[in-house]
Design an enzyme around this catalytic site. Sequence first.
Site, mmCIF file in Angstrom:
data_model
loop_
_atom_site.group_PDB
_atom_site.id
_atom_site.type_symbol
_atom_site.label_atom_id
_atom_site.label_comp_id
_atom_site.label_asym_id
_atom_site.label_seq_id
_atom_site.Cartn_x
_atom_site.Cartn_y
_atom_site.Cartn_z
ATOM 1 N N ASP A 192 0.860 -1.183 0.000
ATOM 2 C CA ASP A 192 0.000 0.000 0.000
ATOM 3 C C ASP A 192 0.896 1.233 0.000
ATOM 4 O O ASP A 192 1.595 1.496 0.985
ATOM 5 C CB ASP A 192 -0.898 0.022 1.237
ATOM 6 C CG ASP A 192 -1.975 -1.059 1.229
ATOM 7 O OD1 ASP A 192 -1.860 -2.011 0.427
ATOM 8 O OD2 ASP A 192 -2.913 -0.954 2.030
ATOM 9 N N LYS A 223 -7.119 3.446 -2.603
ATOM 10 C CA LYS A 223 -7.388 3.363 -1.165
ATOM 11 C C LYS A 223 -7.585 4.760 -0.596
ATOM 12 O O LYS A 223 -6.880 5.695 -0.971
ATOM 13 C CB LYS A 223 -6.218 2.648 -0.482
ATOM 14 C CG LYS A 223 -6.292 2.580 1.035
ATOM 15 C CD LYS A 223 -5.072 1.844 1.600
ATOM 16 C CE LYS A 223 -5.000 1.945 3.111
ATOM 17 N NZ LYS A 223 -3.801 1.275 3.670
ATOM 18 N N LYS A 232 -10.343 0.182 -1.744
ATOM 19 C CA LYS A 232 -10.111 -0.117 -0.327
ATOM 20 C C LYS A 232 -10.520 1.081 0.515
ATOM 21 O O LYS A 232 -10.019 2.196 0.320
ATOM 22 C CB LYS A 232 -8.651 -0.473 -0.074
ATOM 23 C CG LYS A 232 -8.348 -0.760 1.409
ATOM 24 C CD LYS A 232 -6.915 -1.233 1.612
ATOM 25 C CE LYS A 232 -6.577 -1.381 3.097
ATOM 26 N NZ LYS A 232 -5.187 -1.849 3.311
#
Length: 222
Positions: A92, A154, A183
């Site tokens: 990430d 995300k 996400k």
Amino acid sequence: MMDIAAIMAKVDHTLLKPEATWADIKKICDEAMEYHTASVCINPCFVKQAAEYMKGAVPVCTVVGFPLGATDTATKVFEAKTAIENGASEVDMVINIGRLKAGDVAYVTEEIAAVKKAVGGHVLKVIIETCLLTDAEKETMCRAVIDAGADYIKTSTGFSTGGATFADIELFARCCAGRCKIKAAGGISTLDDAVRFIQLGADRLGTSRMVKLVQGLSGEGY
């Protein structure tokens, strides 16, 4: 209410606090294996230990350029490569928010593409820190994440001024239209919230609270 197992299968069980020890990380690894979460999301210094400890039972996710996104591209690429070498299955990364704010979308897109090249077939999620962006910037980042070939967009690090909102997931779902996954992370404080995020289009939930909530404990944390 969705089945608890179905919710947990979308959870990146997260512990990114700087004061976390290996004992703390080992505990969330144990919880992840017990509840069959999608991954554990931990800081890079614990990746090798966690991967060796879980022996593939649960994927290890880690963070790059975290939490500010202000390191240069070469540094993020090095972090990502090292994480994969140490056993991470997912990365990430945080975008360069200042570059985006300055309108340098090409830089941000190229940086994401460089990190994706570094992780290869492994999963790359791109943290855009929605709480610091306008809706127009969020829409721009949906396009950039898709153009760069990343796997997920995300919402948040959980370390800035706010976390995931329902409105942001609705925006992502509309703009990404299935071309990358989504996400929601940060501030997901109840099981009902988790279900709502999934219904709106989130494929993953980044949270430290879900296991506690399932256990009937106070859901404080990320």
